[in-house]
Design a protein around this motif. Structure first.
Motif, PDB file in Angstrom:
ATOM      1  N   ALA A  78       0.872  -1.186   0.000  1.00 23.95           N
ATOM      2  CA  ALA A  78       0.000   0.000   0.000  1.00 23.95           C
ATOM      3  C   ALA A  78       0.902   1.226   0.000  1.00 23.95           C
ATOM      4  O   ALA A  78       2.067   1.146   0.388  1.00 23.95           O
ATOM      5  CB  ALA A  78      -0.907  -0.003   1.230  1.00 23.95           C
ATOM      6  N   HIS A  79       0.358   2.361  -0.462  1.00 19.60           N
ATOM      7  CA  HIS A  79       1.201   3.563  -0.558  1.00 19.60           C
ATOM      8  C   HIS A  79       0.845   4.602   0.499  1.00 19.60           C
ATOM      9  O   HIS A  79      -0.326   4.761   0.850  1.00 19.60           O
ATOM     10  CB  HIS A  79       1.159   4.167  -1.968  1.00 19.60           C
ATOM     11  N   VAL A  80       1.874   5.313   0.990  1.00 19.82           N
ATOM     12  CA  VAL A  80       1.667   6.268   2.083  1.00 19.82           C
ATOM     13  C   VAL A  80       1.279   7.660   1.602  1.00 19.82           C
ATOM     14  O   VAL A  80       0.726   8.445   2.363  1.00 19.82           O
ATOM     15  CB  VAL A  80       2.925   6.426   2.987  1.00 19.82           C
ATOM     16  N   ALA A 143      -8.116   8.188   2.490  1.00 19.69           N
ATOM     17  CA  ALA A 143      -8.399   6.746   2.520  1.00 19.69           C
ATOM     18  C   ALA A 143      -7.619   6.074   1.390  1.00 19.69           C
ATOM     19  O   ALA A 143      -7.217   4.918   1.506  1.00 19.69           O
ATOM     20  CB  ALA A 143      -9.893   6.498   2.355  1.00 19.69           C
ATOM     21  N   ASP A 144      -7.404   6.777   0.306  1.00 17.82           N
ATOM     22  CA  ASP A 144      -6.473   6.406  -0.754  1.00 17.82           C
ATOM     23  C   ASP A 144      -5.100   6.917  -0.365  1.00 17.82           C
ATOM     24  O   ASP A 144      -4.805   8.076  -0.556  1.00 17.82           O
ATOM     25  CB  ASP A 144      -6.946   7.003  -2.080  1.00 17.82           C
ATOM     26  N   ASP A 145      -4.213   6.148   0.259  1.00 13.19           N
ATOM     27  CA  ASP A 145      -4.374   4.722   0.408  1.00 13.19           C
ATOM     28  C   ASP A 145      -4.154   4.317   1.856  1.00 13.19           C
ATOM     29  O   ASP A 145      -3.695   3.234   2.155  1.00 13.19           O
ATOM     30  CB  ASP A 145      -3.376   4.028  -0.526  1.00 13.19           C
ATOM     31  N   LYS A 146      -4.514   5.227   2.787  1.00 14.50           N
ATOM     32  CA  LYS A 146      -4.294   4.896   4.195  1.00 14.50           C
ATOM     33  C   LYS A 146      -5.272   3.830   4.664  1.00 14.50           C
ATOM     34  O   LYS A 146      -5.007   3.133   5.655  1.00 14.50           O
ATOM     35  CB  LYS A 146      -4.339   6.161   5.032  1.00 14.50           C
ATOM     36  N   ASP A 177       4.954   7.870  -3.029  1.00 16.23           N
ATOM     37  CA  ASP A 177       4.925   8.414  -4.397  1.00 16.23           C
ATOM     38  C   ASP A 177       4.123   7.653  -5.457  1.00 16.23           C
ATOM     39  O   ASP A 177       4.396   7.797  -6.653  1.00 16.23           O
ATOM     40  CB  ASP A 177       6.366   8.613  -4.905  1.00 16.23           C
ATOM     41  N   GLU A 178       3.120   6.875  -5.025  1.00 10.26           N
ATOM     42  CA  GLU A 178       2.268   6.222  -6.023  1.00 10.26           C
ATOM     43  C   GLU A 178       1.502   7.249  -6.831  1.00 10.26           C
ATOM     44  O   GLU A 178       1.346   7.119  -8.046  1.00 10.26           O
ATOM     45  CB  GLU A 178       1.273   5.270  -5.331  1.00 10.26           C
ATOM     46  N   GLU A 179       1.021   8.291  -6.160  1.00 14.32           N
ATOM     47  CA  GLU A 179       0.124   9.255  -6.813  1.00 14.32           C
ATOM     48  C   GLU A 179       0.840  10.097  -7.866  1.00 14.32           C
ATOM     49  O   GLU A 179       0.206  10.750  -8.682  1.00 14.32           O
ATOM     50  CB  GLU A 179      -0.513  10.181  -5.763  1.00 14.32           C
ATOM     51  N   VAL A 180       2.161  10.120  -7.833  1.00  9.90           N
ATOM     52  CA  VAL A 180       2.891  10.867  -8.850  1.00  9.90           C
ATOM     53  C   VAL A 180       3.587   9.903  -9.819  1.00  9.90           C
ATOM     54  O   VAL A 180       4.502  10.288 -10.560  1.00  9.90           O
ATOM     55  CB  VAL A 180       3.889  11.868  -8.223  1.00  9.90           C
ATOM     56  N   PHE A 200      -3.358  -3.196  -1.968  1.00  9.06           N
ATOM     57  CA  PHE A 200      -4.672  -2.826  -1.433  1.00  9.06           C
ATOM     58  C   PHE A 200      -4.826  -1.342  -1.713  1.00  9.06           C
ATOM     59  O   PHE A 200      -4.375  -0.497  -0.941  1.00  9.06           O
ATOM     60  CB  PHE A 200      -4.759  -3.127   0.072  1.00  9.06           C
ATOM     61  N   ASP A 201      -5.416  -1.009  -2.865  1.00  5.94           N
ATOM     62  CA  ASP A 201      -5.473   0.382  -3.306  1.00  5.94           C
ATOM     63  C   ASP A 201      -6.706   0.614  -4.180  1.00  5.94           C
ATOM     64  O   ASP A 201      -6.726   1.506  -5.007  1.00  5.94           O
ATOM     65  CB  ASP A 201      -4.176   0.715  -4.078  1.00  5.94           C
ATOM     66  N   GLY A 202      -7.726  -0.255  -4.016  1.00  7.04           N
ATOM     67  CA  GLY A 202      -8.910  -0.162  -4.859  1.00  7.04           C
ATOM     68  C   GLY A 202     -10.069   0.531  -4.160  1.00  7.04           C
ATOM     69  O   GLY A 202      -9.901   1.161  -3.112  1.00  7.04           O
TER      70      GLY A 202
HETATM   71 ZN   LIG Z   1      -4.025   4.954  -4.328  1.00  6.31          ZN
END
Ligand SMILES: [Zn+2]
Length: 412
Positions: A78-80, A143-146, A177-180, A200-202
């Motif tokens: 999961a991404h922070v 919540a994306d992605d906490k 850095d998933e979002e970038v 887990f990022d859906g």
């Molecule tokens: Zn995400």
């Protein structure tokens, strides 16, 4: 479930917005705050091999239950970071306990309303009777992605404390850095050492994704003929700004733009334009789930450029296409057990799963392309990247149940 809720509330209050313009990795220093917290929490729940790499990957191991050391190693990620699209500083989570279907007005900006009568937000009615968490109006929730992090941490704690659950070795990875678009740039897949992974990022409960877009980028460089405007007629001015406009006008917008397509239909999307009379540059992203259809979109753009060039022989119109990432489905089709076990685990946990092709990429797109097949699992989160984001605690709990069931399925 108390732990799950407390964890989630703790994580969302930590400011972790990433920055697409940064040259550093992670793109923002603040992401270390949550990464370091997760490192210490993993240590305190008894995980092994807990470490944080120089690039900000928190890694840990849940050792196999005795007797299950031989089963394949599976990783959960999961991404922070949270999306730079909306303010993520000073998140004040609000719990709407036992949600009863009322209109939720967010107190810090009363224009922000989750109204179940509005079809765009009616999915809040899937949370009737549950404990809904929103932000307060001036930030996203994260919540994306906490939610994904809280799910993985809660399941990890259960797997570590209950030695009666049969499972193989499990690897955990929390990344920045998933979002970038750089979530796994520096992740050493061999070192992670898993034969399959799940992010887990859906979204909604039950949503599982083994297909993403395939993605290319295109840059069209237009060189015009620049002259003094006073004598432009005599000296054959060709204005690159006009040519850029013509190029955009020739795009098949009605059936190949993001705003006119859904489902499995891809698009050609101009994302940036800059220039002057002498030269102009237009940048595009091209997307499709099907590689051949993606290539056809690239050829269509090339043809448009060639036509424009032919009409203005003294100018130059050059189109360069580069590959960004590929649909993970091309690899996951060859490893059907990875989705079969996920679907079975959902059923074990009482969750009705459904396939949702992602209209975008995930960290799993790149991991899969690089050799670690990584589909995506729901977190229960809704309305990501904006102030109306929400998640229900009970929906995140379904994620915890699925992760534990999945660990068991890999040990069967
Ligand atoms: Zn995400």
């Amino acid at each position: 479930m108390t732990t799950l809720r407390e964890r989630f509330l703790r994580y969302v209050k930590i400011y972790t917005t990433s920055d697409p313009h940064s040259k550093s990795y992670p793109s923002t220093e603040r992401q270390w705050d949550l990464l370091k917290l997760l490192q210490s929490e993993l240590t305190s729940i008894g995980a092994s091999d807990v470490e944080i790499t120089a690039h900000g990957y928190v890694l840990a191991t849940i050792p196999a239950t005795p007797g299950y050391e031989h089963v394949p190693v599976v990783a959960f990620l999961a991404h922070v970071d949270t999306a730079p699209d909306f303010n993520g500083d000073g998140v004040k989570p609000i719990i709407h306990a036992n949600y009863d279907g009322r209109v939720i007005v967010l107190p810090d900006d009363p224009r922000q309303v989750i109204d179940p009568h509005n079809p765009m937000y009616a999915n809040i009615l899937t949370a009737l009777g549950k404990d809904v968490i929103t932000a307060s109006g001036t930030t996203l929730l994260g919540a994306d992605d906490k939610a994904g992090i809280a799910i993985i941490m809660t399941a990890a704690q259960q797997l570590l404390s209950d030695t009666s659950i049969p499972h193989g070795k499990i690897r955990i990875c929390f990344n920045p850095d998933e979002e970038v678009g750089h979530g796994v740039d520096h992740l050493d897949i061999a070192y992670l050492g898993a034969s399959a992974a799940y992010t887990f990022d859906g979204g909604a409960v039950g949503e599982v994704s083994w297909e993403t877009f395939s993605a290319d980028g295109a840059v069209v460089e237009i060189t015009g003929v620049s002259t003094h405007p006073g004598t432009a007629h005599d000296y054959g001015m060709v204005n690159a700004v006009h040519l850029a406009g013509k190029l955009l006008g020739m795009l098949p917008r009605e059936f190949a733009a993001p705003e006119s397509t859904t489902g499995r239909v891809g698009f050609i999307h101009p994302t940036n334009i800059e220039g002057n009379t002498a030269a102009a540059t237009v940048r595009f992203i091209l997307r499709d789930h099907d590689n051949e259809k993606l290539a056809a979109k690239g050829r269509a753009l090339q043809l448009i450029c060639e036509a424009l060039q032919a009409s203005y022989p003294t100018s130059s119109v050059r189109c360069t296409i580069s590959s960004s990432y590929r649909n993970m489905g091309y690899w996951l089709r060859d490893r059907p057990e990875i989705m079969d076990k996920l679907r079975a685990a959902c059923a074990d946990a009482g969750v009705v799963s459904y396939d949702e092709p992602v209209r975008g990429g995930t960290d799993g797109s790149r991991l899969t392309e690089r050799g670690l097949p990584t589909p995506n699992v729901f977190t229960g989160g809704h309305n990501a990247h904006g102030p109306l984001e929400w998640v229900a605690v009970q929906d995140m709990q379904r994620g915890v149940d699925v992760m534990i069931a999945l660990a068991k399925r890999w040990a069967m």
